[in-house]
Design a protein around this motif. Structure first.
Motif: not given
Length: 206
Positions: A105-108, A149-153, A204-205
């Motif tokens: 769900p996020s890069r992190a 709020r998941s940053g860039y994908h 991103q969102h």
């Protein structure tokens, strides 16, 4: 990038798209839309001449989708599958196209990688060169929808030569879920090898 300048319409005014932050035309009253190119490891992923065209944006390979003109929202909610071309395609071969999000769900915390967005097999080289993406659709195109709020994908496009006479399919378990797709196992199972070309864009969102 084949398309370096795109003419945009913003509130009835012709806006000028610029690459790398440098405006190439226009006056002070015109809106400017800056397309940033990827750098570092994200840039290295882009290899070959695989082109990904969305309306108004042109070839988005190796770029950040800009925020202006609601492009991030439109690529997630309005536009259907992009036009794909690979000018170097062999007319006598078939290809497999895979689009995935490795940052779900996020890069992190990519615990659901690789999220499967599009898989097409049996793409004729002639059609691929002409940008006419016909083939056998294993996974219908799913728009990029990064969570809030998941940053860039990263949205990655990987093109493979399809082994001759190889019948490629998804398991029932794979068809039931797009997330946590074992892409590497799929590639190994059907002997796809390394991509002949690959590219990606980041968004991103919005």
């Amino acid at each position: 990038m084949k398309l370096l300048v795109a003419v945009l319409l913003v509130a009835g005014l012709a806006g000028i798209a610029a690459w790398g932050g440098e405006a190439v035309a226009g006056d002070a009253d015109m809106a400017t839309c800056v397309f940033e190119k990827l750098t570092g490891q994200d840039r290295k992923f882009c290899r070959g001449d695989l082109e990904v065209f969305y309306p108004e944006l042109g070839d988005v390979g190796c770029t950040y989708i800009p925020e202006c003109n609601q492009y991030r929202k439109r690529i997630s909610q309005e536009w259907s599958s992009p036009k794909m071309t690979y000018p170097q395609a062999d007319k006598n071969k078939k290809y497999v196209l895979i689009m995935v999000d490795p940052d779900a769900p996020s890069r992190a915390n990519p615990k659901y990688r690789f999220w499967r967005h599009w898989v097409v097999t049996d793409i004729d080289g002639r059609d691929l060169r002409a940008g006419n993406l016909k083939g056998h659709v294993l996974t219908a195109y799913s728009r990029p929808t990064p969570p809030s709020r998941s940053g860039y994908h990263r949205y990655q496009f990987r093109l493979y030569e399809q082994p001759a006479h190889e019948a490629i399919s998804l398991t029932s378990e794979e068809e039931a879920s797009l997330g946590s797709w074992p892409m590497e196992r799929f590639i190994e199972q059907f002997r796809l090898g390394s991509p002949v070309a690959s590219t990606q864009f980041l968004t991103q969102h919005q």
